[in-house]
Design a protein around this motif. Structure first.
Motif, short mmCIF file in Angstrom:
data_model
loop_
_atom_site.label_atom_id
_atom_site.label_comp_id
_atom_site.label_asym_id
_atom_site.label_seq_id
_atom_site.Cartn_x
_atom_site.Cartn_y
_atom_site.Cartn_z
N GLU A 16 -9.70 -25.46 -0.07
CA GLU A 16 -9.58 -25.67 1.29
C GLU A 16 -9.53 -23.90 2.05
OE1 GLU A 16 -6.28 -28.03 2.04
OE2 GLU A 16 -7.12 -29.70 0.97
N ALA A 17 -10.13 -23.73 2.92
CA ALA A 17 -10.00 -22.27 3.66
C ALA A 17 -8.89 -22.46 4.44
CB ALA A 17 -11.25 -22.18 4.45
N THR A 18 -8.00 -21.55 4.28
CA THR A 18 -7.12 -21.25 5.21
C THR A 18 -6.46 -19.72 5.28
OG1 THR A 18 -4.52 -21.92 5.44
CG2 THR A 18 -5.31 -21.62 3.11
N LYS A 19 -5.36 -19.37 5.62
CA LYS A 19 -5.04 -18.02 5.80
C LYS A 19 -3.65 -17.72 5.34
CE LYS A 19 -7.47 -16.53 10.17
NZ LYS A 19 -7.95 -15.53 9.58
N GLY A 20 -3.36 -16.59 4.65
CA GLY A 20 -1.84 -16.62 4.03
C GLY A 20 -1.52 -14.95 3.72
N PRO A 21 -0.50 -14.62 3.81
CA PRO A 21 -0.09 -13.32 3.35
C PRO A 21 -0.13 -12.69 2.08
CG PRO A 21 1.86 -14.71 3.55
CD PRO A 21 0.61 -15.67 3.67
N ILE A 22 -0.90 -11.73 1.99
CA ILE A 22 -1.37 -11.08 0.69
C ILE A 22 -0.51 -9.58 0.65
CG2 ILE A 22 -3.30 -10.33 -0.75
CD1 ILE A 22 -3.04 -13.55 -0.90
N GLU A 23 -0.27 -9.37 -0.47
CA GLU A 23 0.27 -7.86 -0.68
C GLU A 23 -0.78 -6.93 -1.14
OE1 GLU A 23 3.41 -6.59 -3.49
OE2 GLU A 23 4.53 -6.17 -1.48
N THR A 24 -1.46 -6.09 -0.30
CA THR A 24 -2.63 -5.27 -0.92
C THR A 24 -2.18 -3.89 -1.33
OG1 THR A 24 -2.80 -4.17 1.41
CG2 THR A 24 -3.85 -6.24 1.17
N LEU A 25 -2.97 -3.51 -2.21
CA LEU A 25 -2.72 -2.14 -2.85
C LEU A 25 -3.65 -1.01 -2.09
CD1 LEU A 25 -2.26 -1.64 -6.61
CD2 LEU A 25 -3.92 0.02 -5.28
N VAL A 26 -2.85 0.10 -1.76
CA VAL A 26 -3.66 1.49 -1.16
C VAL A 26 -3.43 2.30 -2.14
CG1 VAL A 26 -3.63 2.99 0.82
CG2 VAL A 26 -3.01 0.39 1.21
N ILE A 27 -4.65 2.87 -2.62
CA ILE A 27 -4.57 4.14 -3.66
C ILE A 27 -4.42 5.28 -2.75
CG2 ILE A 27 -6.01 5.33 -5.36
CD1 ILE A 27 -7.61 2.91 -5.74
N ASP A 28 -3.03 5.90 -3.44
CA ASP A 28 -2.98 7.32 -2.87
C ASP A 28 -3.57 8.54 -3.44
OD1 ASP A 28 -1.07 6.20 -0.67
OD2 ASP A 28 0.51 5.84 -2.25
N ARG A 29 -3.56 8.30 -4.83
CA ARG A 29 -4.05 9.51 -5.51
C ARG A 29 -4.64 8.79 -6.86
NH1 ARG A 29 -1.52 12.53 -9.66
NH2 ARG A 29 -2.25 14.60 -9.95
N ALA A 30 -5.75 9.61 -7.40
CA ALA A 30 -6.29 9.34 -8.42
C ALA A 30 -7.14 10.54 -9.00
CB ALA A 30 -7.29 7.93 -8.57
N GLU A 31 -7.37 10.76 -10.57
CA GLU A 31 -8.07 11.79 -10.86
C GLU A 31 -8.99 10.95 -12.10
OE1 GLU A 31 -5.44 14.79 -12.79
OE2 GLU A 31 -4.44 14.80 -11.01
N ARG A 32 -10.18 11.51 -12.25
CA ARG A 32 -11.09 11.22 -13.19
C ARG A 32 -10.29 11.59 -14.59
NH1 ARG A 32 -15.20 13.40 -9.58
NH2 ARG A 32 -16.68 11.91 -9.25
N PRO A 33 -10.65 10.61 -15.32
CA PRO A 33 -9.76 10.90 -16.82
C PRO A 33 -10.36 12.01 -17.49
CG PRO A 33 -11.47 8.96 -16.91
CD PRO A 33 -11.29 9.66 -15.19
N SER A 34 -9.57 12.45 -18.59
CA SER A 34 -10.22 13.72 -19.02
C SER A 34 -11.04 13.46 -20.13
CB SER A 34 -8.93 14.27 -19.93
OG SER A 34 -8.34 13.33 -20.53
N ASP A 35 -11.86 14.19 -20.76
CA ASP A 35 -12.70 13.89 -21.81
C ASP A 35 -12.04 13.63 -23.04
OD1 ASP A 35 -14.88 14.32 -20.31
OD2 ASP A 35 -15.04 16.50 -20.88
N ASN A 36 -12.52 12.75 -24.02
CA ASN A 36 -11.78 12.20 -25.06
C ASN A 36 -12.71 13.12 -26.26
OD1 ASN A 36 -10.47 9.56 -24.14
ND2 ASN A 36 -12.50 9.46 -23.39
#
Length: 264
Positions: free
Chosen positions: A244-264
């Motif tokens: 059933e379609a409805t509305k509700g509160p969802i806790e979203t996630l906002v990315i502040d910082r990220a780096e590409r992973p180092s070579d393996n």
């Protein structure tokens, strides 16, 4: 040719779990991260064996969605490459036992923090959601006869004319989570059935270009009259449940910082 999407919560390699102490599963023992091949198709996260965790062709945003059980709209921020760059990950898990899904995602969250230097903050927002409820005539779910310690299996398989979701030893909460964070639907799903059992079922429906992030293409109806029901009708007809379609509160996630992973 079939295309497997979403997550397989595999039971491969499970042994008698009463004979070993369950480890903490705080982090992977070792993990190799490599850029995915440009011509690679399909994407999944699964246990290849009892101790091998495998990710194929996932972006950082998709990894965050899986690790924190979120839909695409509930993850924002971060650099442009968090969506465009895709990675393959092969990791080893500790101890003698296979980790369950929650334990796998806990180790994935640790990997994101350590190898991608991921930091974020939470923001509550109101979203359009689906509530999973019991249909008028009651549920049509078969109680699972699997051993209590067997991990659930949920995987969506796309065929040329339909999508099949076989579920084994799965709860309705796990079904709702699968629909939400594995791309079957485009909005969060809340389990409101009140059911607490584990079930075996096979859900089958006609493919739809609005599902799996738009990766499917709506095909013409077959001439033999064998067209499958759409997803919402299939859930009601085959499982005795409703969305059933409805509305509700969802806790979203906002990315502040990220780096590409180092070579393996």
């Amino acid at each position: 040719m079939q295309l497997t999407l979403a997550v397989l919560i595999s039971t491969a390699g499970i042994f008698a779990q009463s004979s070993a102490t369950r480890p903490a599963f705080d982090a992977f023992e070792v993990a190799t991260i490599k850029p995915a091949a440009d011509d690679q198709s399909g994407a999944f996260i699964r246990m290849q064996s009892a101790h091998r965790f495998y990710v194929k062709n996932y972006s950082l945003k998709s990894l965050v969605m899986a690790a924190y059980n979120l839909t695409p709209r509930a993850v924002s921020g971060g650099p442009a490459w968090a969506v465009s760059d895709r990675y393959d990950i092969l990791a080893g898990t500790p101890g003698e036992l296979q980790p369950n899904l929650d334990e796998q995602m806990s180790m994935l969250r640790k990997l994101l923090a350590d190898r991608f230097k991921l930091t974020f903050h939470r923001e509550p927002k109101e979203f359009s959601i689906y509530a999973l409820t019991i249909a008028k005539n009651g549920p049509k779910l078969k109680e699972s006869t699997a051993p209590p310690d067997k991990l659930p299996e949920l995987v969506s398989v796309v065929f040329p004319d339909r999508v099949l979701l076989p579920a084994r030893n799965a709860s309705t909460a796990e079904f709702a989570a699968h629909l939400m964070n594995r791309g079957v639907l485009d909005r969060p799903v809340a389990d409101k059935t009140g059911l607490s059992g584990k079930y075996d079922f096979d859900l089958e429906w006609a493919d739809d270009e609005t599902q799996f992030g738009g990766q499917l293409r709506k095909r013409a109806s077959p001439d033999d009259g064998s067209e499958k029901p759409d997803f919402f009708a299939a859930v009601q007809q085959q499982l005795g449940l409703r969305l059933e379609a409805t509305k509700g509160p969802i806790e979203t996630l906002v990315i502040d910082r990220a780096e590409r992973p180092s070579d393996n």
